[in-house]
Design a protein around this motif. Structure first.
Motif, PDB file in Angstrom:
ATOM      1  N   ALA A 232     -14.069  -3.599 -12.012  1.00  0.00           N
ATOM      2  CA  ALA A 232     -13.452  -2.218 -11.573  1.00  0.00           C
ATOM      3  C   ALA A 232     -12.535  -2.622 -10.653  1.00  0.00           C
ATOM      4  O   ALA A 232     -12.464  -3.252  -9.662  1.00  0.00           O
ATOM      5  CB  ALA A 232     -14.416  -1.161 -10.985  1.00  0.00           C
ATOM      6  N   VAL A 233     -11.289  -1.804 -10.730  1.00  0.00           N
ATOM      7  CA  VAL A 233     -10.227  -2.070  -9.579  1.00  0.00           C
ATOM      8  C   VAL A 233      -9.944  -0.911  -8.741  1.00  0.00           C
ATOM      9  O   VAL A 233      -9.456   0.270  -9.661  1.00  0.00           O
ATOM     10  CB  VAL A 233      -8.872  -2.611 -10.455  1.00  0.00           C
ATOM     11  CG1 VAL A 233      -7.702  -2.966  -9.301  1.00  0.00           C
ATOM     12  CG2 VAL A 233      -9.187  -3.882 -11.159  1.00  0.00           C
ATOM     13  N   LEU A 234      -9.927  -0.924  -7.518  1.00  0.00           N
ATOM     14  CA  LEU A 234      -9.861   0.273  -6.777  1.00  0.00           C
ATOM     15  C   LEU A 234      -8.363   0.362  -6.503  1.00  0.00           C
ATOM     16  O   LEU A 234      -7.874  -0.900  -6.075  1.00  0.00           O
ATOM     17  CB  LEU A 234     -10.709   0.511  -5.778  1.00  0.00           C
ATOM     18  CG  LEU A 234     -12.127   0.039  -5.716  1.00  0.00           C
ATOM     19  CD1 LEU A 234     -12.882   0.199  -4.435  1.00  0.00           C
ATOM     20  CD2 LEU A 234     -12.624   1.206  -6.721  1.00  0.00           C
ATOM     21  N   VAL A 235      -7.497   1.155  -6.393  1.00  0.00           N
ATOM     22  CA  VAL A 235      -6.038   1.350  -6.333  1.00  0.00           C
ATOM     23  C   VAL A 235      -5.890   2.091  -5.224  1.00  0.00           C
ATOM     24  O   VAL A 235      -5.665   3.356  -5.334  1.00  0.00           O
ATOM     25  CB  VAL A 235      -5.314   1.352  -7.468  1.00  0.00           C
ATOM     26  CG1 VAL A 235      -3.714   1.193  -7.128  1.00  0.00           C
ATOM     27  CG2 VAL A 235      -5.589   0.357  -8.440  1.00  0.00           C
ATOM     28  N   PRO A 236      -6.192   1.782  -3.923  1.00  0.00           N
ATOM     29  CA  PRO A 236      -5.565   2.859  -2.844  1.00  0.00           C
ATOM     30  C   PRO A 236      -4.061   3.209  -2.925  1.00  0.00           C
ATOM     31  O   PRO A 236      -3.288   2.140  -2.959  1.00  0.00           O
ATOM     32  CB  PRO A 236      -5.818   1.964  -1.697  1.00  0.00           C
ATOM     33  CG  PRO A 236      -6.040   0.755  -1.797  1.00  0.00           C
ATOM     34  CD  PRO A 236      -6.524   0.649  -3.148  1.00  0.00           C
ATOM     35  N   ALA A 237      -3.667   4.525  -3.133  1.00  0.00           N
ATOM     36  CA  ALA A 237      -2.343   4.781  -3.320  1.00  0.00           C
ATOM     37  C   ALA A 237      -1.914   6.120  -2.615  1.00  0.00           C
ATOM     38  O   ALA A 237      -0.998   6.870  -2.952  1.00  0.00           O
ATOM     39  CB  ALA A 237      -2.043   4.958  -4.875  1.00  0.00           C
ATOM     40  N   ALA A 238      -2.748   6.366  -1.422  1.00  0.00           N
ATOM     41  CA  ALA A 238      -2.663   7.693  -0.779  1.00  0.00           C
ATOM     42  C   ALA A 238      -1.774   7.559   0.495  1.00  0.00           C
ATOM     43  O   ALA A 238      -1.779   8.719   0.945  1.00  0.00           O
ATOM     44  CB  ALA A 238      -4.160   8.074  -0.701  1.00  0.00           C
ATOM     45  N   GLY A 239      -1.349   6.492   0.673  1.00  0.00           N
ATOM     46  CA  GLY A 239      -0.317   6.565   2.068  1.00  0.00           C
ATOM     47  C   GLY A 239       0.841   7.202   1.659  1.00  0.00           C
ATOM     48  O   GLY A 239       1.450   7.729   0.822  1.00  0.00           O
TER      49      GLY A 239
ATOM     50  N   GLN B 119      -8.914   2.672   4.516  1.00  0.00           N
ATOM     51  CA  GLN B 119     -10.241   2.448   4.522  1.00  0.00           C
ATOM     52  C   GLN B 119     -11.048   3.614   3.847  1.00  0.00           C
ATOM     53  O   GLN B 119     -11.957   3.380   2.927  1.00  0.00           O
ATOM     54  CB  GLN B 119     -11.062   2.114   5.825  1.00  0.00           C
ATOM     55  CG  GLN B 119     -12.275   1.374   5.947  1.00  0.00           C
ATOM     56  CD  GLN B 119     -12.691   0.919   7.146  1.00  0.00           C
ATOM     57  OE1 GLN B 119     -11.894   0.171   7.829  1.00  0.00           O
ATOM     58  NE2 GLN B 119     -13.950   1.289   7.552  1.00  0.00           N
ATOM     59  N   GLU B 120     -10.794   4.788   4.320  1.00  0.00           N
ATOM     60  CA  GLU B 120     -11.227   5.936   3.653  1.00  0.00           C
ATOM     61  C   GLU B 120     -10.878   5.939   2.356  1.00  0.00           C
ATOM     62  O   GLU B 120     -11.932   6.389   1.579  1.00  0.00           O
ATOM     63  CB  GLU B 120     -10.773   7.044   4.447  1.00  0.00           C
ATOM     64  CG  GLU B 120     -11.851   8.312   4.522  1.00  0.00           C
ATOM     65  CD  GLU B 120     -11.284   9.581   5.181  1.00  0.00           C
ATOM     66  OE1 GLU B 120     -11.543  10.632   4.807  1.00  0.00           O
ATOM     67  OE2 GLU B 120     -10.355   9.273   6.152  1.00  0.00           O
ATOM     68  N   SER B 121      -9.802   5.810   1.827  1.00  0.00           N
ATOM     69  CA  SER B 121      -9.212   5.850   0.603  1.00  0.00           C
ATOM     70  C   SER B 121     -10.083   5.049  -0.352  1.00  0.00           C
ATOM     71  O   SER B 121     -10.493   5.290  -1.783  1.00  0.00           O
ATOM     72  CB  SER B 121      -7.722   5.644   0.394  1.00  0.00           C
ATOM     73  OG  SER B 121      -6.988   6.620   1.016  1.00  0.00           O
ATOM     74  N   VAL B 122     -10.130   3.818   0.097  1.00  0.00           N
ATOM     75  CA  VAL B 122     -11.079   2.675  -0.567  1.00  0.00           C
ATOM     76  C   VAL B 122     -12.671   3.284  -0.720  1.00  0.00           C
ATOM     77  O   VAL B 122     -12.931   3.223  -1.894  1.00  0.00           O
ATOM     78  CB  VAL B 122     -11.163   1.533   0.151  1.00  0.00           C
ATOM     79  CG1 VAL B 122     -12.097   0.351  -0.608  1.00  0.00           C
ATOM     80  CG2 VAL B 122      -9.797   0.895   0.126  1.00  0.00           C
TER      81      VAL B 122
ATOM     82  N   ILE C 244     -21.132  -1.757 -13.038  1.00  0.00           N
ATOM     83  CA  ILE C 244     -19.989  -2.739 -12.822  1.00  0.00           C
ATOM     84  C   ILE C 244     -20.297  -3.547 -11.724  1.00  0.00           C
ATOM     85  O   ILE C 244     -20.390  -3.270 -10.458  1.00  0.00           O
ATOM     86  CB  ILE C 244     -18.641  -2.154 -12.709  1.00  0.00           C
ATOM     87  CG1 ILE C 244     -18.636  -1.012 -13.993  1.00  0.00           C
ATOM     88  CG2 ILE C 244     -17.673  -2.889 -12.526  1.00  0.00           C
ATOM     89  CD1 ILE C 244     -17.103  -0.343 -14.077  1.00  0.00           C
ATOM     90  N   GLU C 245     -20.332  -4.929 -11.777  1.00  0.00           N
ATOM     91  CA  GLU C 245     -20.868  -5.969 -10.673  1.00  0.00           C
ATOM     92  C   GLU C 245     -19.818  -6.449  -9.856  1.00  0.00           C
ATOM     93  O   GLU C 245     -19.989  -7.021  -8.852  1.00  0.00           O
ATOM     94  CB  GLU C 245     -21.720  -7.085 -11.325  1.00  0.00           C
ATOM     95  CG  GLU C 245     -23.058  -6.421 -11.897  1.00  0.00           C
ATOM     96  CD  GLU C 245     -24.052  -7.411 -12.468  1.00  0.00           C
ATOM     97  OE1 GLU C 245     -23.291  -8.376 -12.457  1.00  0.00           O
ATOM     98  OE2 GLU C 245     -25.199  -7.057 -12.850  1.00  0.00           O
ATOM     99  N   ILE C 246     -18.283  -6.293 -10.347  1.00  0.00           N
ATOM    100  CA  ILE C 246     -17.494  -6.713  -9.705  1.00  0.00           C
ATOM    101  C   ILE C 246     -16.280  -5.669  -9.492  1.00  0.00           C
ATOM    102  O   ILE C 246     -15.950  -5.043 -10.459  1.00  0.00           O
ATOM    103  CB  ILE C 246     -16.644  -8.104 -10.307  1.00  0.00           C
ATOM    104  CG1 ILE C 246     -17.709  -9.349 -10.857  1.00  0.00           C
ATOM    105  CG2 ILE C 246     -15.490  -8.641  -9.909  1.00  0.00           C
ATOM    106  CD1 ILE C 246     -17.012 -10.361 -11.721  1.00  0.00           C
ATOM    107  N   VAL C 247     -16.043  -5.639  -7.857  1.00  0.00           N
ATOM    108  CA  VAL C 247     -14.899  -4.718  -7.586  1.00  0.00           C
ATOM    109  C   VAL C 247     -13.915  -5.294  -6.988  1.00  0.00           C
ATOM    110  O   VAL C 247     -14.163  -6.149  -5.940  1.00  0.00           O
ATOM    111  CB  VAL C 247     -15.556  -3.472  -6.903  1.00  0.00           C
ATOM    112  CG1 VAL C 247     -14.599  -2.400  -6.400  1.00  0.00           C
ATOM    113  CG2 VAL C 247     -16.779  -2.871  -7.560  1.00  0.00           C
ATOM    114  N   LEU C 248     -12.559  -5.295  -7.430  1.00  0.00           N
ATOM    115  CA  LEU C 248     -11.191  -5.576  -6.757  1.00  0.00           C
ATOM    116  C   LEU C 248     -10.649  -4.273  -6.152  1.00  0.00           C
ATOM    117  O   LEU C 248     -10.868  -3.208  -6.512  1.00  0.00           O
ATOM    118  CB  LEU C 248     -10.513  -6.202  -7.628  1.00  0.00           C
ATOM    119  CG  LEU C 248     -10.424  -7.689  -8.177  1.00  0.00           C
ATOM    120  CD1 LEU C 248     -11.926  -7.991  -8.387  1.00  0.00           C
ATOM    121  CD2 LEU C 248      -9.407  -8.008  -9.399  1.00  0.00           C
ATOM    122  N   VAL C 249     -10.067  -4.609  -5.074  1.00  0.00           N
ATOM    123  CA  VAL C 249      -9.297  -3.588  -4.070  1.00  0.00           C
ATOM    124  C   VAL C 249      -7.896  -4.030  -4.225  1.00  0.00           C
ATOM    125  O   VAL C 249      -7.557  -5.257  -3.539  1.00  0.00           O
ATOM    126  CB  VAL C 249      -9.823  -3.328  -2.631  1.00  0.00           C
ATOM    127  CG1 VAL C 249      -9.184  -2.254  -2.098  1.00  0.00           C
ATOM    128  CG2 VAL C 249     -11.424  -3.114  -2.890  1.00  0.00           C
TER     129      VAL C 249
END
Ligand code: CTP
Ligand code: MG
Length: 228
Positions: A4-11, A81-84, A95-100
């Protein structure tokens, strides 16, 4: 894919100057976030993408990304950090692997995403892409008598320093436990893992994974896109 890829884009993109949230700013005619998500979706390891959008833009971002790739869009928070953490909450336990991965690193090549994922899969709990530091780095402090000029206190040994990029990769359980206990603000997620005393492993980064931060970076990114 198993990632899973987390994409913080809230800035807000304040350092880019006026023009609305950075993720929606145009780069060669398309929003930055579209460039970023297209490259994430092209990495074969990726099973799920979670975008943290500006709260007022969740619906618009869903519509924008629907033709690009299957994504889950959540509202981001006031700090990265909160967005993440909000995006992480949408990832199922299996899902065992998470990318930020910062949306602002819009030109990150899929092969960098693959190499970070592969290092986590190989058993490293936390993995970051790094580049050597090119400038001479000096430590400074206030001058004599508290005047306006800073003075140099010393020169840091550059050979042991690295610039850190994203995507940063983690075992899901490791990222969840450090985010659950996060009391202090960090500029990156691996910083939380370091604090917890776990090893953080480096892989070679990519110049294309530069973070679009200031107006000059947008110009540079458009030039990079024009390279065949
Ligand atoms: N980010 C986020 N939520 C926030 C702040 C930042 O999701 N509350 C994201 C940004 O959208 C960006 C990434 O974190 O993709 C890296 O942050 P940065 O480059 O600092 O982007 P901004 O915070 O938007 O820019 P600025 O600091 O200049 O306002
Ligand atoms: Mg910021």
């Amino acid at each position: 894919g198993d990632v899973a890829v987390l994409v913080p884009a809230a800035g807000a993109g304040l350092r880019l100057g006026p023009g609305g949230p950075k993720a929606l700013r145009p780069l060669a005619g398309e929003p930055l976030l579209v460039h970023a998500i297209r490259r994430v979706a092209a990495a074969p390891s990726v099973r799920m993408i979670v975008v943290a959008a500006p709260a007022a833009e969740v619906g618009a971002v869903r519509e924008l990304l629907a033709p690009v790739a299957p994504v889950t869009v959540v509202a981001g928070g006031a700090e990265r950090q909160e967005s993440v953490a909000l995006a992480l909450a949408a990832v199922p336990a299996e899902i065992e692997i998470v990318l930020v991965h910062d949306a602002a690193r819009a030109l990150t090549p899929p092969r960098l995403i693959e190499s970070v994922a592969a290092a986590v899969r190989a058993g490293h709990p936390a993995v970051i892409p790094v580049l050597p530091v090119v400038d001479t780095i000096k430590q400074v402090g206030p001058g004599e008598g508290g005047g306006p000029g800073e003075v140099v206190l010393g020169t840091v040994d550059r050979s042991v320093l690295r610039s850190v990029q994203t995507p940063q990769g983690f075992r899901h359980d490791v990222l969840a436990s450090v985010h659950g206990s996060a009391a202090h603000a960090h500029t990156d997620d691996a910083g939380l893992v370091e604090k917890a005393g776990l090893p953080v492993t480096c892989v070679p980064g990519s110049e294309l994974a530069m973070k679009i931060t200031r107006p000059l970076d947008l110009i540079l990114a458009e030039a990079l896109l024009a390279v065949p």
